[in-house]
Design a protein around this motif. Structure first.
Motif, short mmCIF file in Angstrom:
data_model
loop_
_atom_site.label_atom_id
_atom_site.label_comp_id
_atom_site.label_asym_id
_atom_site.label_seq_id
_atom_site.Cartn_x
_atom_site.Cartn_y
_atom_site.Cartn_z
N HIS A 2 14.30 -15.94 -0.06
CA HIS A 2 14.49 -16.89 1.04
C HIS A 2 13.65 -18.15 0.82
O HIS A 2 14.13 -19.27 1.01
N THR A 3 12.41 -17.96 0.40
CA THR A 3 11.52 -19.10 0.14
C THR A 3 12.07 -19.96 -0.98
O THR A 3 12.08 -21.20 -0.88
N VAL A 4 12.52 -19.34 -2.04
CA VAL A 4 13.06 -20.08 -3.18
C VAL A 4 14.29 -20.88 -2.76
O VAL A 4 14.40 -22.07 -3.06
N LEU A 5 15.21 -20.24 -2.04
CA LEU A 5 16.43 -20.92 -1.62
C LEU A 5 16.12 -22.09 -0.69
O LEU A 5 16.69 -23.17 -0.81
N ARG A 6 15.21 -21.89 0.25
CA ARG A 6 14.85 -22.95 1.20
C ARG A 6 14.22 -24.13 0.48
O ARG A 6 14.57 -25.29 0.72
N ARG A 7 13.29 -23.85 -0.44
CA ARG A 7 12.60 -24.93 -1.12
C ARG A 7 13.50 -25.62 -2.15
O ARG A 7 13.39 -26.82 -2.37
N ARG A 8 14.42 -24.88 -2.77
CA ARG A 8 15.38 -25.50 -3.69
C ARG A 8 16.30 -26.44 -2.93
O ARG A 8 16.66 -27.51 -3.42
N ALA A 9 16.69 -26.04 -1.72
CA ALA A 9 17.53 -26.90 -0.89
C ALA A 9 16.79 -28.19 -0.52
O ALA A 9 17.41 -29.23 -0.32
N GLY A 10 15.47 -28.12 -0.50
CA GLY A 10 14.65 -29.29 -0.22
C GLY A 10 14.43 -30.17 -1.44
O GLY A 10 13.74 -31.19 -1.36
N GLY A 11 14.95 -29.75 -2.59
CA GLY A 11 14.87 -30.58 -3.79
C GLY A 11 13.76 -30.23 -4.75
O GLY A 11 13.55 -30.93 -5.74
N GLU A 12 13.03 -29.13 -4.51
CA GLU A 12 11.94 -28.75 -5.42
C GLU A 12 12.49 -28.00 -6.63
O GLU A 12 13.50 -27.32 -6.55
N SER A 13 11.78 -28.12 -7.74
CA SER A 13 12.17 -27.39 -8.96
C SER A 13 11.57 -25.99 -8.94
O SER A 13 10.66 -25.70 -8.16
N ALA A 14 12.07 -25.13 -9.81
CA ALA A 14 11.55 -23.76 -9.91
C ALA A 14 10.07 -23.78 -10.31
O ALA A 14 9.29 -22.96 -9.84
N GLY A 15 9.69 -24.71 -11.16
CA GLY A 15 8.30 -24.83 -11.57
C GLY A 15 7.37 -25.22 -10.44
O GLY A 15 6.21 -24.80 -10.38
N GLN A 16 7.87 -26.01 -9.51
CA GLN A 16 7.07 -26.39 -8.35
C GLN A 16 6.97 -25.26 -7.33
O GLN A 16 5.98 -25.14 -6.64
N TYR A 52 14.46 -18.20 -11.82
CA TYR A 52 15.84 -18.51 -12.18
C TYR A 52 16.71 -17.25 -12.17
O TYR A 52 17.88 -17.30 -11.78
N ARG A 53 16.17 -16.11 -12.58
CA ARG A 53 16.93 -14.85 -12.54
C ARG A 53 17.29 -14.49 -11.10
O ARG A 53 18.41 -14.04 -10.82
N ALA A 54 16.34 -14.65 -10.19
CA ALA A 54 16.61 -14.36 -8.78
C ALA A 54 17.70 -15.28 -8.24
O ALA A 54 18.58 -14.83 -7.50
N LEU A 55 17.66 -16.54 -8.62
CA LEU A 55 18.70 -17.48 -8.18
C LEU A 55 20.07 -17.10 -8.75
O LEU A 55 21.08 -17.17 -8.05
N ALA A 56 20.11 -16.69 -10.02
CA ALA A 56 21.36 -16.30 -10.66
C ALA A 56 21.92 -15.03 -10.01
O ALA A 56 23.13 -14.93 -9.76
#
Length: 84
Positions: free
Chosen positions: A3-17, A40-44
């Motif tokens: 959930h955190t990854v999806l929310r922050r990716r939607a905000g424009g952050e990279s996986a490294g950030q 990236y595996r979790a996103l895939a």
């Protein structure tokens, strides 16, 4: 964590950030930050579940049948009406 990854990716952050803010809850690296590859595996995995929900449900049902000693049956696809 997803959930955190999806929310922050939607905000424009990279996986490294995003990675430094995450903590692995289980497994060999419990309590440490996951690798960028794991993010990236979790996103895939999430994208796959979103694209093929029926396949995920079938896999879970088959796994449950195997755990109880049953054998999952064949998956017969019904003929489509155009071919009849």
């Amino acid at each position: 964590m997803l959930h955190t990854v999806l929310r922050r990716r939607a905000g424009g952050e990279s996986a490294g950030q995003i990675r430094p803010a995450l903590i692995s809850p289980t497994g060999k690296h419990k309590g440490r930050n996951p690798s960028v590859a794991n993010v990236y595996r979790a996103l895939a995995e999430h994208a796959k579940r979103e694209a093929y929900p029926q396949a995920v449900e079938r896999a879970h049902a088959d796994f449950a049948a195997l755990q109880t000693g049953g054998v999952p049956g064949p998956r017969l696809t019904p003929p489509d009406r155009a071919s009849l």
